[in-house]
Structures are given as structure tokens and as C-alpha cells.
Write an enzyme that holds these catalytic residues in place. Structure first.
Site, short mmCIF file in Angstrom:
data_model
loop_
_atom_site.label_atom_id
_atom_site.label_comp_id
_atom_site.label_asym_id
_atom_site.label_seq_id
_atom_site.Cartn_x
_atom_site.Cartn_y
_atom_site.Cartn_z
N GLY A 447 0.82 -1.20 0.00
CA GLY A 447 0.00 0.00 0.00
C GLY A 447 0.86 1.25 0.00
N GLY A 449 0.71 5.46 1.18
CA GLY A 449 0.00 6.43 1.99
C GLY A 449 0.75 7.75 2.05
N GLY A 452 4.33 7.18 3.48
CA GLY A 452 5.30 6.35 2.80
C GLY A 452 4.66 5.16 2.11
CG ASP A 566 -3.50 9.34 9.80
OD1 ASP A 566 -4.61 9.86 9.59
OD2 ASP A 566 -2.78 8.90 8.91
#
Length: 765
Positions: A447, A449, A452, A566
Site C-alpha cells: 500500500g 500512503g 510512505g 491518524d
């Protein structure tokens, strides 16, 4: 002048002689001799090689019979038989030591009462005191027809081998090979030199009636070549009704059997059968005795003087029977294959010969000068690589120190004295992580984001991990970052992704987490699969409880407390059992130990950001509570936190929900599966909880511990059988804390934005 005509005449006379000599050299050598001089070589189309022979002095006579043969030319096809043994020979082989012969099968025919009316066949076939034995590997005893038990005996009349053949009714016939139904077969032992077949008459009164369900008029028993049986009798049904005579082929193994083995045979050079110099003795594979073979590279008849002749492999190469792509030279028993002049390489390989390089004096001079120039250049390059390697090592050491590696090692050593944390936290080298991710290959990306890229890696011990390669890092003091890593490594909660280690040898540290296999909660909610019908609300509630417990643990049980910073569905992972695990601590901070507020650069994701954090730049535990409220809302509605493709008033999930609460239509925003599975009182309580979490004023929001407890209470209520059957109200009130169930939602002008007029309000109860 008179000499010239004479010389010319001599040349004319000598020319034919030279041509004759050249033609003689071109003639192929005569074929190898297979019989004794003056003896008959063939009987019809069958070659008769020595030690076999036709006529006196043409066969080997060592006291054992079988080598003397007779050819009867009175038939249209001459017949070859062994004198004294009445077997008709159809083929002879010295190389394999085999003789193919023919025998008549023994036949029994019966009347309707089962009485024998006719019997025919060759009967006993004695090969005793001969050079022949029945081949045990290439023959089978066969009984054809039913019911019958075919067998054969030895010279003393004792049973040697046999089999039973039984038929099935015609309507239940099983076409196929000789397996015991209508036809059976059995192997024979080795060293058998006597064959006398019999059929055992089976009377109806003597056995089970099933044996006589179907019978045949005639039944056969015979010894036959296995290959012939496989090809000719692959379908037995075609042969069941035959009543005629049957002639079948058999294979006989022959050998020189007047002595037992090669060692004994070599003692008597006069009687020794291997006469050719290029021959050797081989022990018989069936019974006592021996055979002779030509040595490797020779062919012919080893039983004759000079019978084995050298094989010209070069001629076989011309026929592509041997691998040689160069110049072939025949040698006794072998050959050589060399590359043509001017080439070198491997001549037995195709395109293996290459032209030789002419290494002249000028080329030597050029080569010497080139080496003289190249060597210093190579040394300089090697020195340059060494300097660059040392620079790289210094750079790694520098980054390691700047990222707090030394301080982190000290903390780990002081923790348990081994340099690793109790949870298995480890400091990895850059090479370790490059090897684990195949040098951060694109197919290893899990993934991407804002902080990073996350890669899937496999460590040397086969542990599968997730490796986060950050894009940037805050310029935090060295000790503070190292302390954060150390404390994060101590988190040991089943619903928090475990931090396994880090790499500090690079400019931006890389973090190594445990690998969670089922992707993110975001993909699970909004992906094509979705949550299963019938358990949607139960699954959502369980994931919410597990996520809330993880955040509550970080806020309340970690020392010092950890703020995530987050919280969103993309940072909640699911394992193969859909257990929630909170991940990605890229924006995490340690809560301050004093009363001072922690000011930080605002980080997070739009749609989940705490408005108070956005305005004050102060990250608190209530910021995580707000973000979790958005996650909870996203779980229940299956809608994204921000949706830019719809009308402007519907782009924010939070604003859309608050407006719906104002007019009492918030239940319409819920996912249909969730709404159908949720009780009305549960909807009211969870709505109140969400509104409290989304309060603009952080002080008015509940703690994560309270949120987790409230959700767990709802989960127990949802699973409790009292809730499914309408139990008494007192128990339900106690379980749900029902004093808040009928609260009206009031909006006071304080902290929450008015969505129509732009005023600020706060939610209260």
C-alpha cells in the site's frame, strides 16, 4: 626422342592397374563371419550363427544337445528344428541369447455332459540335458476357456505353476486382457527345462455352481511369449469359441551349459566357447552356464576365431548414429573426434569447433600494452570502490547515530541485557530489508500512503512482515525519536499491529511491523466483497470494540500514553479471522508528561481530522476520539468520510450525519443490512455515542476507555438472548444504561458548526 613413346606406353599399361588398386581400397570390408567356413549360413530367411550349425562339424559339440540344427527344405518355407528336441525354431540371436520357437497348445474339448471327447497338442516338451531353458521373463503360462485350471509339471510330475479361468454369463461379459475371466495367466520360475501341460477337469458336483455359469466347448493350456499374448489376446472374447488347433510362439534362453560359470569355463582354454580375442564371458541370466559377447566397439560372432571385428564408428557418424561434428578417426574398439585444422573446441558438440585466433607478435605487443594500461586503471577503480564503500559505511553509521540508534541500543541493553526487547524488537540492517523485499520490488508493495510505502517482506527465518519505507520524517531530537521507537516496541496488545523492529542506517528510518493478511478495514467496507449479510451489524460492532480497546490501551495503559494521530479505516487492518488491528503510527506522539500542551505540525487525513486539532495544532487523546467517531460512522453507514462526486452538502459524512440527526432522519443514512439487524434502542445509544465523539469541543468528548466500554456494553446487549426475546425492562435498562435512551438531541450555540447559518453549536444531553 625414341624414349617418349615407350614411357607413354608404360603409363597406359600401369594406369588400369592403379585404377584397380584404388577400387580395391574403396571396397567395403567383408561382413563379419557368423558360421564356420564351408557351413550353411541360412535356413530360409533364418540366419544360423555358430555355435549353432547345420551338418557335421558346423556346430559346437560339448556333450549338451541343442546346437545341432536340421533344415527341412521340403516345405514351401524351410523349417528349422533342433535335432533331438522336436522344437521348431523361427529365430536365433547371439546378442540376446534367445531362441524363438513354436509349440502347439494342449487342447481339451468336451461334450454337453462335460466329458472329454478330444485332446491334442504337443504334450510334454523336455529340454533337459540341452542348452535351452524356458525364459521366465518373456513367457507366461496361459489357460484359455472355462472353467479350467491349467498347470504344468516337472520331470518328477510335481506341480510347477498354473492358474484358474472362470467365465461370467454372456450378458455380464468383461472384455479385456487375460486377467482370470475366460483367460488366465501366471509367471513361471527360472531354470525350467521341462514343460508338460495339463487341464484339471472340474465336475459340476465338485465345486461352487458359480464356476459353471458359462462354459466353453474347448479349453487350452499353453506356454506363450508374453509380448505375443499382450498384442494378440488383448480382447479374449474373440477367442473363446475357437475349437481348432492353436500354435503359439515361445522364447527359449540358450547358453553354453556344459560348465556352470565363466570362471570354470576359462580354466579349460580348449573348450572355452569365447574364441574371439575381442570377446568376453557373461554369466547366464537363466540357469547355469555362460554366454559370449563382443567387447565394446566390436561386433560379430564371439564364438569364432576373429569373429568380433572392429566397428567403424566413423561410418555410423555419417549416418548420424554417433555425435561427431569434426574429423573422425577410427581406432580399434573406439574412435577419435577432433576439430578440423585451424579450429578448436569440442568436436562432439554441434557448432563446438571455432576458428583459432592467430595470436601474432603484433597482437602480443598490443595485448601487453593493453594489460599495462588496464592494470593501473583497474587498480584505481578498485581503490575508488573501496573509498566509496568506506563512505557508505560512514554514511550508514552517521544516519544510525542521527536516528538515535546508539541511544536505542543502550535502552534495549538496559532493558534486559541482551540487546533485544522482550517483544522481539530488533534493529535491522539495510541489507536485511533489501533482501526481504527483493530490493523493494514493485510487486512487493502492499500500500501507499501519505507517510510512505508499505512493502511485504520475508525475513531469513521465513517470518512474513510489513516494512514501511517513509517518505519524510520530522526533525525530532535523536533521543526523543529513539525513545518513541523503544516505547512503541513495548506495545503488546492483540488489537495493535506489533512493531517488530526498525532500520536506522538510512536517512529516513524504516519500520518493520507484523504482517496482517486481510487488508484494511477501508477496503473491506468499500471493496467489492463487503460484510456478509445477516451478521453485518454484529461484525461492525465487534471490529469497533476491538479498535476502541486498542486505542484505549494506548491512551490509558501505555506508559507514557501514546496518541495515534491518524485514526482512520485505512489504518485499521483485519487478519484472516477479521480481527481488527490498529496500525500505522506514522503520526503518533508520546503524550507530554507535564501539563504543557503538545504543539505539533498538523498531520492526518481529511475527513478524520479533529477540527480543534486543526485550529490549535495541539494533538490530544480527544483528537483520536473524534477520528474514531468518524470510523464508527463509516462502519455503520458504509459511506466514505469524504465523497467529492456528490452534491456539496453530501460531501462530508460527519456534516451529513449531524444534519440528519437535527431532523431525526439519521437512521436513513445507515447501511440497510446494519439497520435491519440493529434494535431501535441500540440505534439511539450508538447515535448519542457518535455525536459525543464528534463534538467540536474536545473536553466534551468521552475518553477512548469510555467509548470502548460503551461499545462493549452494546455488543453484549446485541448478543444477549434477553435482547432477542422481549425480556423484562429492568434487565434491559441495566444492560443499556437506559437513562440516556430518550434524550433529545439539543444543539447550543457553543462549539459545533451550524450547517445552514454558519453559527457554532455544541451537542449536549
Amino acid at each position: 626422342m625414341a624414349i617418349a613413346p615407350v614411357v607413354h606406353l608404360l603409363l597406359l599399361l600401369l594406369l588400369p592397374l592403379a585404377e584397380v588398386s584404388a577400387l580395391e581400397q574403396q571396397k567395403p570390408p567383408p561382413p563379419p563371419q557368423v558360421v564356420r567356413p564351408g557351413c550353411r549360413e541360412k535356413c530360409g530367411n533364418i540366419t544360423v550363427p555358430y555355435p549353432f550349425g547345420i551338418g557335421d562339424g558346423c556346430y559346437r559339440d560339448d556333450g549338451k544337445g541343442g546346437f545341432q540344427l536340421r533344415c527341412d527344405d521340403s516345405h514351401a518355407t524351410p523349417r528349422l528344428t533342433a535335432v533331438g528336441y522336436d522344437i521348431r525354431i523361427t529365430n536365433l540371436s547371439i546378442a540376446t541369447g534367445e531362441v524363438q520357437a513354436k509349440l502347439k497348445a494342449t487342447r481339451y474339448c468336451y461334450d454337453n455332459e462335460g466329458v472329454t471327447v478330444n485332446r491334442s497338442g504337443d504334450g510334454a516338451t523336455p529340454l533337459t540335458s540341452s542348452h535351452y531353458l524356458f525364459s521366465a521373463t518373456k513367457n507366461r503360462l496361459v489357460a484359455l476357456g472355462c472353467p479350467s485350471h491349467g498347470y504344468f509339471v516337472d520331470t518328477a510330475g510335481y506341480y510347477v505353476s498354473g492358474c484358474m479361468s472362470i467365465c461370467r454369463p454372456l450378458q455380464y461379459a468383461m472384455p479385456g486382457s487375460c486377467t482370470g475371466v475366460a483367460c488366465c495367466q501366471s509367471a513361471i520360475p527360472s531354470a525350467v527345462g521341462y514343460f508338460e501341460p495339463f487341464l484339471l477337469d472340474m465336475q459340476k458336483k465338485d465345486g461352487d455352481p458359480i464356476l459353471y455359469t458359462t462354459t466353453t466347448t474347448c479349453r487350452y493350456v499353453f506356454l506363450v511369449e508374453t509380448e505375443w499374448l499382450r498384442t494378440r489376446y488383448n480382447n479374449v472374447d474373440k477367442h473363446l469359441n475357437r475349437t481348432d488347433d492353436l500354435t503359439v510362439p515361445i522364447i527359449l534362453d540358450w547358453a553354453v551349459r556344459n560348465v556352470g560359470n565363466c570362471s570354470t569355463a576359462r580354466l579349460n582354454r580348449t573348450d572355452y566357447a569365447c574364441r574371439s580375442v575381442a570377446s568376453h564371458c557373461v554369466k547366464s541370466i537363466n540357469g547355469a552356464g555362460y554366454q559370449c559377447n563382443c567387447s565394446k566397439g566390436y561386433e560379430g560372432n564371439p564364438y569364432l576365431e576373429d569373429g568380433c571385428r572392429d566397428i567403424d564408428e566413423c561410418k555410423r557418424i555419417e549416418k548420424q548414429e554417433e555425435p561427431c561434428y569434426g574429423v573422425c578417426t577410427n581406432t580399434p574398439g573406439s574412435y577419435t573426434c577432433q576439430c578440423p585444422p585451424g579450429t578448436s573446441g569440442i568436436a562432439t558438440w554441434k557448432n563446438g569447433c571455432r576458428p583459432k585466433d592467430s595470436f601474432t607478435f603484433a597482437l602480443k605487443v598490443v595485448t601487453g600494452v593493453s594489460v599495462g594500461v588496464f592494470l593501473p586503471v583497474f587498480m584505481c577503480f578498485w581503490l575508488y570502490l573501496g573509498i566509496q564503500k568506506r563512505k557508505l559505511i560512514r554514511a550508514k553509521h552517521k544516519f544510525f547515530e542521527l536516528n538515535g540508534g546508539v541511544f536505542l541500543q543502550q535502552q534495549m541493553s538496559s532493558y534486559n541485557g541482551t540487546g533485544t526487547c522482550a517483544g522481539g524488537f530488533k534493529i535491522f540492517s539495510k541489507e536485511d530489508l533489501e533482501k526481504a523485499t527483493n530490493h523493494f520490488a514493485a510487486d512487493r508493495v502492499l500500500g501507499r500512503g501519505g507517510h510512505g510505502i508499505v512493502y511485504k517482506g520475508v525475513l531469513e527465518d521465513k517470518t512474513v512482515v510489513a516494512i514501511k519505507k517513509s517518505k519524510m520524517i520530522e526533525e525530532a531530537p535523536t533521543k526523543e525519536f529513539a525513545m518513541e521507537m523503544f516505547i512503541l516496541s513495548q506495545i503488546n496488545h492483540k488489537n495493535v499491529v506489533k512493531l517488530l523492529g526498525c532500520c536506522l542506517e538510512v536517512e529516513v528510518p524504516m519500520l518493520v511491523y507484523e504482517y496482517v493478511s486481510n487488508g484494511t478495514l477501508y477496503n473491506y467496507i468499500h471493496g467489492s466483497k463487503g460484510i456478509e449479510s445477516g451478521t453485518a451489524f454484529e461484525t461492525c460492532l465487534r471490529i469497533a470494540v476491538e479498535s476502541a480497546e486498542a486505542l484505549a490501551y494506548m491512551h490509558s495503559s501505555a506508559s507514557p500514553p501514546i496518541l495515534h494521530g491518524d485514526v482512520k479505516t485505512a489504518n485499521i487492518l483485519l487478519d484472516d479471522k477479521l480481527t481488527a488491528k490498529v496500525s500505522d503510527f506514522g503520526a503518533s506522539k508520546l503524550a507530554p508528561t507535564d501539563e504543557a500542551k503538545m504543539a505539533t505540525l498538523v498531520q492526518g487525513t481529511c475527513g478524520y481530522l479533529d477540527p480543534e486539532y486543526l485550529m490549535t495544532c495541539r494533538l490530544t487523546e480527544k483528537s483520536d476520539v473524534y477520528s474514531f467517531g468518524v470510523v464508527l460512522l463509516e462502519l455503520l453507514t458504509k459511506k466514505k468520510a469524504l465523497y467529492f462526486e456528490g452534491p456539496e452538502e453530501d460531501r462530508s459524512l460527519v456534516l451529513c450525519f449531524m444534519m440528519a440527526v437535527q431532523v431525526g432522519q439519521h437512521h436513513e443514512l445507515l447501511d440497510s443490512q446494519v439497520r435491519n439487524e440493529m434494535r431501535i434502542e441500540t440505534l439511539e445509544v450508538i447515535t448519542q455515542l457518535i455525536m459525543r465523539c464528534l463534538n467540536m469541543c474536545g473536553q466534551e468528548r468521552p475518553t477512548m476507555k469510555e467509548v470502548a466500554e460503551r461499545l462493549e456494553m452494546l455488543r453484549r446487549y446485541q448478543l444477549n438472548p434477553w435482547a432477542q426475546a422481549d425480556a423484562n425492562m429492568e434487565e434491559r435498562q441495566s444492560l443499556l444504561d437506559m437513562e440516556q435512551r430518550n434524550v433529545e438531541y439539543k444543539f447550543t450555540q457553543d462549539c459545533v458548526l451550524d450547517f445552514e447559518g454558519g453559527s457554532t453549536y455544541s451537542f449536549s444531553s
